[in-house]
Design a protein around this motif. Structure first.
Motif, short mmCIF file in Angstrom:
data_model
loop_
_atom_site.label_atom_id
_atom_site.label_comp_id
_atom_site.label_asym_id
_atom_site.label_seq_id
_atom_site.Cartn_x
_atom_site.Cartn_y
_atom_site.Cartn_z
N GLN A 267 0.85 -1.19 0.00
CA GLN A 267 0.00 0.00 0.00
C GLN A 267 0.89 1.24 0.00
O GLN A 267 2.00 1.21 0.53
N ASN A 268 0.37 2.29 -0.57
CA ASN A 268 1.09 3.56 -0.63
C ASN A 268 0.97 4.31 0.70
O ASN A 268 0.05 4.05 1.48
N VAL A 269 1.89 5.23 0.94
CA VAL A 269 1.87 6.07 2.16
C VAL A 269 0.51 6.77 2.32
O VAL A 269 -0.12 6.72 3.38
N GLY A 270 0.05 7.40 1.24
CA GLY A 270 -1.22 8.14 1.30
C GLY A 270 -2.40 7.23 1.58
O GLY A 270 -3.35 7.62 2.28
N THR A 271 -2.35 6.01 1.06
CA THR A 271 -3.45 5.06 1.28
C THR A 271 -3.51 4.67 2.75
O THR A 271 -4.60 4.61 3.35
N ALA A 272 -2.34 4.40 3.35
CA ALA A 272 -2.32 4.00 4.76
C ALA A 272 -2.88 5.13 5.63
O ALA A 272 -3.64 4.88 6.58
N ILE A 273 -2.55 6.37 5.30
CA ILE A 273 -3.06 7.50 6.10
C ILE A 273 -4.56 7.67 5.87
O ILE A 273 -5.31 7.95 6.81
N ALA A 274 -5.02 7.45 4.64
CA ALA A 274 -6.47 7.54 4.36
C ALA A 274 -7.22 6.47 5.15
O ALA A 274 -8.34 6.71 5.63
N ILE A 275 -6.61 5.30 5.32
CA ILE A 275 -7.24 4.23 6.11
C ILE A 275 -7.35 4.66 7.57
O ILE A 275 -8.40 4.51 8.21
N PHE A 276 -6.28 5.25 8.08
CA PHE A 276 -6.33 5.76 9.46
C PHE A 276 -7.45 6.80 9.60
O PHE A 276 -8.26 6.75 10.53
N ASP A 277 -7.51 7.75 8.67
CA ASP A 277 -8.52 8.82 8.75
C ASP A 277 -9.94 8.26 8.67
O ASP A 277 -10.85 8.76 9.34
N ALA A 278 -10.13 7.22 7.85
CA ALA A 278 -11.47 6.64 7.70
C ALA A 278 -11.88 5.89 8.96
O ALA A 278 -13.02 6.01 9.43
N VAL A 279 -10.95 5.14 9.52
CA VAL A 279 -11.29 4.30 10.69
C VAL A 279 -11.40 5.17 11.95
O VAL A 279 -12.40 5.12 12.66
N VAL A 280 -10.37 5.96 12.20
CA VAL A 280 -10.28 6.66 13.50
C VAL A 280 -11.06 7.99 13.50
O VAL A 280 -11.62 8.38 14.52
N LYS A 281 -11.10 8.68 12.35
CA LYS A 281 -11.81 9.96 12.32
C LYS A 281 -13.16 9.86 11.61
O LYS A 281 -13.91 10.83 11.58
N GLY A 282 -13.41 8.74 10.92
CA GLY A 282 -14.68 8.57 10.21
C GLY A 282 -14.76 9.32 8.90
O GLY A 282 -15.84 9.60 8.39
N GLU A 283 -13.59 9.65 8.30
CA GLU A 283 -13.61 10.47 7.07
C GLU A 283 -13.67 9.62 5.80
O GLU A 283 -12.82 8.76 5.59
N PRO A 284 -14.65 9.87 4.94
CA PRO A 284 -14.60 9.24 3.61
C PRO A 284 -13.49 9.90 2.78
O PRO A 284 -12.96 10.96 3.17
N GLU A 285 -13.14 9.30 1.65
CA GLU A 285 -12.03 9.86 0.85
C GLU A 285 -12.54 11.04 0.02
O GLU A 285 -13.05 10.88 -1.09
N ILE A 286 -12.42 12.24 0.56
CA ILE A 286 -12.94 13.42 -0.12
C ILE A 286 -11.85 14.48 -0.37
O ILE A 286 -12.14 15.54 -0.91
N THR A 287 -10.64 14.21 0.07
CA THR A 287 -9.55 15.15 -0.25
C THR A 287 -8.40 14.38 -0.90
O THR A 287 -8.28 13.17 -0.72
N ALA A 288 -7.59 15.11 -1.66
CA ALA A 288 -6.39 14.51 -2.27
C ALA A 288 -5.20 15.35 -1.85
O ALA A 288 -5.25 16.59 -1.91
N ALA A 289 -4.13 14.67 -1.41
CA ALA A 289 -2.88 15.37 -1.12
C ALA A 289 -2.03 15.31 -2.38
O ALA A 289 -1.87 14.24 -2.96
N LEU A 290 -1.55 16.45 -2.85
CA LEU A 290 -0.79 16.44 -4.10
C LEU A 290 0.29 17.52 -4.15
O LEU A 290 0.25 18.50 -3.40
N THR A 291 1.23 17.30 -5.06
CA THR A 291 2.31 18.26 -5.29
C THR A 291 2.02 19.03 -6.58
O THR A 291 1.67 18.41 -7.59
N VAL A 292 2.13 20.36 -6.52
CA VAL A 292 2.04 21.16 -7.74
C VAL A 292 3.44 21.72 -7.96
O VAL A 292 3.96 22.46 -7.13
#
Ligand code: SF4
Ligand code: SF4
Length: 445
Positions: A267-292
């Protein structure tokens, strides 16, 4: 210590100029709501989601707007509060127009969350259910629905999880900044992945050009006996799944097989953090972290952006394009997709937007093949890029199939290595698509 013998690298590969200095020291900024968001129903591999809202409906940030359709699919949530304007076919960063839900955003967001789950008592089934419900997809580029990876077939025994912290594409610093800014959440996310799979051992693979990230993770892993850090040679494409497995464990994933066939989930770094946010904070995937980034944008940044935000809004937020900008790419420079319509939106797995100038792109003229063999030497999958490209050009698809064109991961290493500037990966991609189409037709005939 790893449980496997390892080499810390793989055969072949290249060393493109990294260009990470443009953004590596810039902390994430949260971009405000855009005026409208466009949510493509297909932001993942698999079947598109099915809309469950209609024109005029009011939604909050976190309201389910499209349901998962079938096993390999993913639900979509609104990333803003607002009103559904329409559902129509719109341009997409992948280059193919797709059906999308367009929502006019309100000035501020009311948030709708899942019930947070307790990190210590959450069960493996609850983790998988939450990952599925939250619409989490792989952040490494392919956007594969994550819960599918957490639900391997019964006959596949998984004994190891690897977090891909390589970020080997030049310019991109999204994963690097996540490792620096959210190391605890990354480690807890990895532990949730291990728990959901019933796996005792995990590791985080990081290239040796990111010593600060490795150091901060090491500090946070002091009391974690079952999780290690593997420092890997900086080389492209070190973050490709098969290369990462080879470097970390010494194992080879055979052609046509998947990591789970050798007992590994990545799994990617961002995916693991999204899993934490979904489980512990209850957040669905509605934001994207990105580099411009790139020399063609006025203010390069690392951003947290609402999924569905048009690329044009992101470019404006970063001060707009410089006069010498010639190309906009979504993703990294090696595997990203050049954009022709900046109204296309940021999607769940968008890792970067690059704005490149003439000096940053290869605009050298193509010349005949020198038969130097550099593309063959560089291909990490031991393919014959020069032959595959030629067979694709000549439409000799059966021969290309026999030579393994479908195994190509389209990493672009061969094209980069070619002194004759032959667009090898472009020809191979075209041939591969045609071969896969023929294979599908043969199966359904
Ligand atoms: S694009 Fe395909 S053929 Fe070229 S180096 Fe990568 S895997 Fe090999
Ligand atoms: S690297 Fe380019 S020039 Fe050399 S053999 Fe391959 S295709 Fe030909």
């Amino acid at each position: 210590m790893s449980v496997y013998s390892k080499s810390n690298s793989f055969r072949g590969g290249i060393h493109p100029v990294e260009e990470k200095q443009l953004t590596e020291n810039l902390a994430f900024e949260i971009m405000p709501n855009p005026k409208n968001i466009l949510l493509p129903l297909s932001q993942h591999i698999g079947k598109p989601a099915i809309p469950i809202v209609k024109k005029g409906d009011s939604v909050k940030a976190g309201t389910l707007v499209a349901e998962q359709e079938g096993f390999i699919s993913s639900p979509i949530y609104s990333s803003v509060s607002g009103t559904v304007k329409k559902i129509s076919v719109e341009n997409n960063a992948s280059g193919f127009p797709k059906e999308a839900i367009i929502i006019e955003a309100a000035e501020s967001n009311e948030i709708e969350l899942f019930i947070p789950l307790d990190l210590d008592t959450v069960t493996s089934q609850e983790i998988r259910d939450r990952v599925k419900a939250a619409g989490i997809v792989g952040q490494g580029g392919a956007a594969f629905p994550t819960f599918v990876k957490l639900t391997p077939p019964k006959d596949k025994e998984i004994d190891f999880v690897i977090i891909n912290g390589c970020e080997c594409e030049p310019y991109l610093t999204r994963d690097y900044r996540l490792m620096l800014e959210r190391p605890k959440e990354l480690i807890e996310g990895l532990k949730l992945i291990m728990k959901s799979l019933g796996v005792a051992k995990g590791t985080i693979g990081i290239e040796d050009n990111k010593p600060e990230a490795a150091e901060i993770l090491k500090r946070n892993l002091k009391n974690e006996k079952n999780i290690s850090i593997e420092i890997l040679k900086t080389k492209y494409p070190q973050g490709a799944e098969k290369m990462l497995i080879k470097a970390v464990t010494g194992k080879e994933v055979p052609p046509g097989k998947l990591p789970l066939d050798v007992g590994i989930v990545i799994q990617n770094v961002g995916t693991a953090i999204a899993i934490f946010d979904a489980v512990v904070k209850g957040e669905p995937e509605i934001t994207a972290a990105l580099t411009v980034s790139g020399k063609g944008i006025n203010y390069p940044k690392n951003l947290i952006v609402r999924v569905g935000t048009p690329i044009s809004d992101v470019l404006d937020y970063c001060g707009g394009l410089k006069e010498n900008a010639v190309k906009v790419v979504v993703g990294g420079p090696m595997m990203g997709v050049a954009q022709y319509d900046f109204s296309a939106p940021v999607m769940k797995a968008t890792s970067g937007i690059l704005i490149l100038t003439e000096e940053e792109i290869n605009s050298h003229k193509e010349t005949p093949c020198l038969k130097c063999g550099k593309c063959i030497e560089a291909c990490p999958l031991n393919l014959m890029p020069t032959k595959l490209a030629r067979l694709s050009q000549l439409d000799k698809l059966d021969d290309a199939e026999q030579l393994g064109i479908t195994v190509c991961m389209e990493c672009g290493t061969c094209t980069f290595a070619c002194p004759a500037n032959i667009p090898l990966v472009q020809w191979i991609r075209l041939g591969k698509q045609r071969v896969l189409k023929n294979q599908k037709e043969r199966i359904s005939a």
